[in-house]
Design a protein around this motif. Sequence first.
Motif, PDB file in Angstrom:
ATOM      1  N   UNK A 292      67.176  47.952  36.652  1.00 61.62           N
ATOM      2  CA  UNK A 292      67.093  48.995  37.662  1.00 61.62           C
ATOM      3  C   UNK A 292      66.388  48.432  38.893  1.00 61.62           C
ATOM      4  N   UNK A 293      67.022  48.608  40.036  1.00 62.28           N
ATOM      5  CA  UNK A 293      66.442  48.168  41.303  1.00 62.28           C
ATOM      6  C   UNK A 293      66.502  49.323  42.297  1.00 62.28           C
ATOM      7  N   UNK A 294      65.364  49.675  42.886  1.00 58.77           N
ATOM      8  CA  UNK A 294      65.346  50.784  43.836  1.00 58.77           C
ATOM      9  C   UNK A 294      64.526  50.422  45.067  1.00 58.77           C
ATOM     10  N   UNK A 295      65.042  50.848  46.209  1.00 58.90           N
ATOM     11  CA  UNK A 295      64.394  50.619  47.499  1.00 58.90           C
ATOM     12  C   UNK A 295      64.062  51.990  48.089  1.00 58.90           C
ATOM     13  N   UNK A 296      62.777  52.219  48.393  1.00 62.68           N
ATOM     14  CA  UNK A 296      62.321  53.525  48.864  1.00 62.68           C
ATOM     15  C   UNK A 296      61.710  53.394  50.248  1.00 62.68           C
ATOM     16  N   UNK A 297      62.031  54.371  51.096  1.00 63.50           N
ATOM     17  CA  UNK A 297      61.397  54.465  52.419  1.00 63.50           C
ATOM     18  C   UNK A 297      60.281  55.487  52.326  1.00 63.50           C
ATOM     19  N   UNK A 298      59.032  55.039  52.400  1.00 66.93           N
ATOM     20  CA  UNK A 298      57.879  55.912  52.242  1.00 66.93           C
ATOM     21  C   UNK A 298      57.646  56.742  53.507  1.00 66.93           C
ATOM     22  N   UNK A 302      56.902  52.538  55.466  1.00 66.88           N
ATOM     23  CA  UNK A 302      56.838  51.286  54.719  1.00 66.88           C
ATOM     24  C   UNK A 302      57.941  51.283  53.655  1.00 66.88           C
ATOM     25  N   UNK A 303      58.295  50.099  53.189  1.00 67.71           N
ATOM     26  CA  UNK A 303      59.389  49.948  52.234  1.00 67.71           C
ATOM     27  C   UNK A 303      58.832  49.514  50.882  1.00 67.71           C
ATOM     28  N   UNK A 304      59.074  50.319  49.872  1.00 68.20           N
ATOM     29  CA  UNK A 304      58.680  49.979  48.504  1.00 68.20           C
ATOM     30  C   UNK A 304      59.923  49.562  47.720  1.00 68.20           C
ATOM     31  N   UNK A 305      59.813  48.457  47.031  1.00 68.54           N
ATOM     32  CA  UNK A 305      60.913  47.971  46.198  1.00 68.54           C
ATOM     33  C   UNK A 305      60.422  47.854  44.759  1.00 68.54           C
ATOM     34  N   UNK A 306      61.192  48.394  43.824  1.00 69.66           N
ATOM     35  CA  UNK A 306      60.832  48.359  42.410  1.00 69.66           C
ATOM     36  C   UNK A 306      61.976  47.717  41.641  1.00 69.66           C
ATOM     37  N   UNK A 307      61.628  46.746  40.799  1.00 74.30           N
ATOM     38  CA  UNK A 307      62.612  46.066  39.966  1.00 74.30           C
ATOM     39  C   UNK A 307      62.195  46.222  38.506  1.00 74.30           C
ATOM     40  N   UNK A 308      63.152  46.679  37.635  1.00 71.12           N
ATOM     41  CA  UNK A 308      62.859  46.895  36.220  1.00 71.12           C
ATOM     42  C   UNK A 308      63.927  46.244  35.351  1.00 71.12           C
ATOM     43  N   UNK A 357      56.520  45.776  41.303  1.00 65.67           N
ATOM     44  CA  UNK A 357      56.420  46.592  42.514  1.00 65.67           C
ATOM     45  C   UNK A 357      56.173  45.701  43.734  1.00 65.67           C
ATOM     46  N   UNK A 358      56.970  45.935  44.773  1.00 63.14           N
ATOM     47  CA  UNK A 358      56.837  45.188  46.024  1.00 63.14           C
ATOM     48  C   UNK A 358      56.588  46.183  47.155  1.00 63.14           C
ATOM     49  N   UNK A 359      55.748  45.799  48.128  1.00 61.79           N
ATOM     50  CA  UNK A 359      55.514  46.597  49.322  1.00 61.79           C
ATOM     51  C   UNK A 359      55.796  45.714  50.524  1.00 61.79           C
ATOM     52  N   UNK A 360      56.805  46.123  51.301  1.00 57.54           N
ATOM     53  CA  UNK A 360      57.243  45.332  52.466  1.00 57.54           C
ATOM     54  C   UNK A 360      57.517  43.876  52.089  1.00 57.54           C
ATOM     55  N   UNK A 361      58.076  43.684  50.887  1.00 53.42           N
ATOM     56  CA  UNK A 361      58.486  42.357  50.444  1.00 53.42           C
ATOM     57  C   UNK A 361      57.449  41.591  49.672  1.00 53.42           C
ATOM     58  N   UNK A 362      56.180  42.074  49.599  1.00 50.30           N
ATOM     59  CA  UNK A 362      55.121  41.376  48.888  1.00 50.30           C
ATOM     60  C   UNK A 362      54.911  41.996  47.510  1.00 50.30           C
ATOM     61  N   UNK A 363      54.808  41.146  46.470  1.00 51.23           N
ATOM     62  CA  UNK A 363      54.563  41.615  45.112  1.00 51.23           C
ATOM     63  C   UNK A 363      53.138  42.156  45.007  1.00 51.23           C
ATOM     64  N   UNK A 364      52.996  43.420  44.616  1.00 56.04           N
ATOM     65  CA  UNK A 364      51.688  44.051  44.521  1.00 56.04           C
ATOM     66  C   UNK A 364      51.296  44.382  43.083  1.00 56.04           C
ATOM     67  N   UNK A 641      53.816  59.865  44.999  1.00 55.86           N
ATOM     68  CA  UNK A 641      52.878  58.771  45.238  1.00 55.86           C
ATOM     69  C   UNK A 641      53.260  57.537  44.426  1.00 55.86           C
ATOM     70  N   UNK A 642      52.921  56.369  44.913  1.00 50.67           N
ATOM     71  CA  UNK A 642      53.164  55.092  44.232  1.00 50.67           C
ATOM     72  C   UNK A 642      54.651  54.827  44.018  1.00 50.67           C
ATOM     73  N   UNK A 643      55.481  55.397  44.869  1.00 44.87           N
ATOM     74  CA  UNK A 643      56.904  55.096  44.793  1.00 44.87           C
ATOM     75  C   UNK A 643      57.643  55.711  43.627  1.00 44.87           C
ATOM     76  N   UNK A 644      57.113  56.778  43.022  1.00 42.89           N
ATOM     77  CA  UNK A 644      57.775  57.447  41.907  1.00 42.89           C
ATOM     78  C   UNK A 644      58.875  58.363  42.429  1.00 42.89           C
TER      79      UNK A 644
END
Length: 843
Positions: A292-298, A302-308, A357-364, A641-644
């Motif tokens: 699962x890959x999702x890209x969220x506009x907060x 800012x852009x949150x990217x989640x990869x599962x 979890x990535x924020x603006x391309x950086x792994x957080x 919150x937290x890109x959920x």
Amino acid sequence: MKKLFYLTLIFSTITSVGIFAQSTDGDKKTPARIIGVAKDQNTGEAVPYATAALYKAGTEENIAGGVADDEGKFFITGMKPGSYTLKVSFLGFETQTVDNIQVTSPNGDVNLGDILMADEGVALEEVTVQGQRELIEERVDRTIYKAENDKTTAGGDGTDVLRRVPMLSVDLDGNVSMRGSSNITVLIDNRPSAIAASSITDALKQIPADEIKAVEVITSPSARFDAEGTSGVINIVTKKNNLQGMSLNVRTGTGLRGSDLGLNASARKGKFGFTLGGFGRAGYNVLGSFENNQVLTNPDNSISTISQSADTERTYMFGRYNFGVDYEIDKYNFLTGAVNFGIRNSKNSQDNFLTQNYLNGDLVRNALRETNSKDNSNSIDLSLNYTRTFEKKGKEISLLTLYSRDNRESSFINTLFNEDFQTIDSRLKNDNPSKNEEYTVQLDFVEPLGKDGKSILEYGAKNILRKSVSDFTYYQAEGADGEFVINPDPNISNAFNYDQNVTAGYVSYTATLFKNYTIKPGLRYEYTTINADFETEAAADIPSYGTFVPSVNLSRKMKNGNLIKAAYNRRISRPSMRYLNPNLDVSNPTQWSQGNPTLDPEYTDNYEIGYSTYFKETMLNFTGYFRNTTGSIQAVRTIQNDGVIFTTYENIGEEQAIGVNIFTNINISSKFSLNGSIETYYSMLDNGLTDPLYAASNQGFVVSGRMFGNYSLPKDWQIQLFTFARGSRVQLQGTSGGFAAYGLGINKQFNEKRGSIGFGADNFLSKEFTVRNEIVTPTIVQNSTNVMRNMNFKINFSYRIGKLSMDQRSRRKKSINNDDLKSGGDGNDMNQGGGATGVSNNK
């Protein structure tokens, strides 16, 4: 005005076709016709809608055919003078052959008189039938798939059977849809089941394919059916008997992915009949994976990217047990009673569940989890029915009662590891026990009118009381050995009670107009009251509502036996517990979901027109339809919150679909037959919102098709091949990926067909299936991939002990059908982790 327009269009079309057919006769002489009447040889009663096929004498060349009317009478035209053979067939009867039919003139009639048809339970003891029987039967109000003639499903379950039925689609998880809609009513032997009430998907898996006689697809239910079910009604007819004597049938099968064992016994002596049966099925080695890959506009842009990603495994065990008794009090009074038990145990696990979890391309953040879920249930159905008939043929009164209960235990444990991915940091647990109960009583009257009794008045009343409880609690624990502690937040630990009462009355009238036209108008009224409350909160305010549900069915029978039919009906879809259940599902920490207890029903108008014809060795059916749904229950997704991604449901939007379905059955020879269908529809969805962050609409074509081939080999061997494919399906916010499935089977009967052994292979050319889904909104882009290993090889065996002989008495059985909940299609009701109700209160 829109409804009036469509009704006018349909009636104009059907009338113009009839006028055109009549005008072609003009003043010409009536062409040669072969006329006959199909009758039951035991009772002398007509066999309505029997299929008549005409062959050139001494060959398997099909010349023409026709379908009998409701009095068993058929007409066949289109043949030249010569010598012919006629074959008359119908579900439950052996094919009757009439040889040496001589047509001596291009004009005039050849009257064959009564053609007596024997019940197949008798004929199989006396006659060896050569050739292929039809798999598809078309009636005025339904399409019937004769599942008992399909050997590729041996050792399978109801899901395998429904994958072969025209107009139906079953995905890899067993979710059923009709014409693109999963909101359908599923009945078992014309009545509901607590198993199906909780999950259509699970109900199908608990019914062995070998026990399914036929599947009836009713796309335009009349007023006597409950108003629920947008797309229509599916009635699964199981194998029953009204024979004298005793019989025991044993069947078993094993394969790489599952095994099954079933026993069925029947006994009948005089006025009493008994049935006792049981079936168990286990599944194992059901492995897979998902990404699962999702890209969220907060909100702050800012852009949150989640990869599962995770590896998945599923094991399950289903069981279904039944006991039934019927008693013929006298010539006009009949009692039936039955008890059915069902059990299921299902375990699902997700291992190596990695979330990045990535924020603006950086792994957080990196997080590793394991998720283990259980879904166990037991159910019971109790029914007692009384039927009273009269000297006047067709007149009948019936009183039907039903009690259904389903208890379910659903839970999951989500284990979170520390950053070293070795030691356990914490655990999250959710328990969601639930209970569904139904109390139903129904009274029906059937009154033939007129001297000939062709006009029929049907009316009745029904009451359904439903009681549902969902008790949900969340626990938290520290480390691997910490004690689970209840989370007291009432939003995630609470109990929800939902009581619903539906009182209904209906009237329906059937009449023949202008000799060859049949009209069946009807009106149904349903009044619904709801009481809902939480254990720690005030009651939910849900107003009562009443609904008028009109319907009309029209048909035009042509002189050559072809049939044109048209229909309109209005349907209501009450939300099931899948949509109502307030239990918050956080088994996937990035995708939360929760039901909405205050949902209203949705309403659908259906329009349909169809045509059935026969020519040479081919049968063809064309059906066109239009469906419009208002107040549609749609998913609403927002970012927490937290890109959920949080998903719930609202009565927003409109759904429209316009499509066509074509299916055919071809008898290439006495040993080789093909059956196939193709369906395409254009779907249009709009949630009706104006806020650009949430407004959504989508449209596009959806195409699906299937093909089934059957070839008879010498010495009672038979080989069959089946394949099915469905393209991507349009959804409001994206698409659901397409898939394909296929199977090959070979079967050998022995010892005068008392026993059989079969070998089968499913999806043997590929190790696994991949299904890709997509969600697109102004703030969310999500792509998920599910992989399932469906390759399977199996061996099946069955044997029948004992002998039965036909009871000459004709018994009439009726039962309750509950069909008034919107089903989500993926499995659970009270459990938010799954699917669909769709059981029916029918009639």
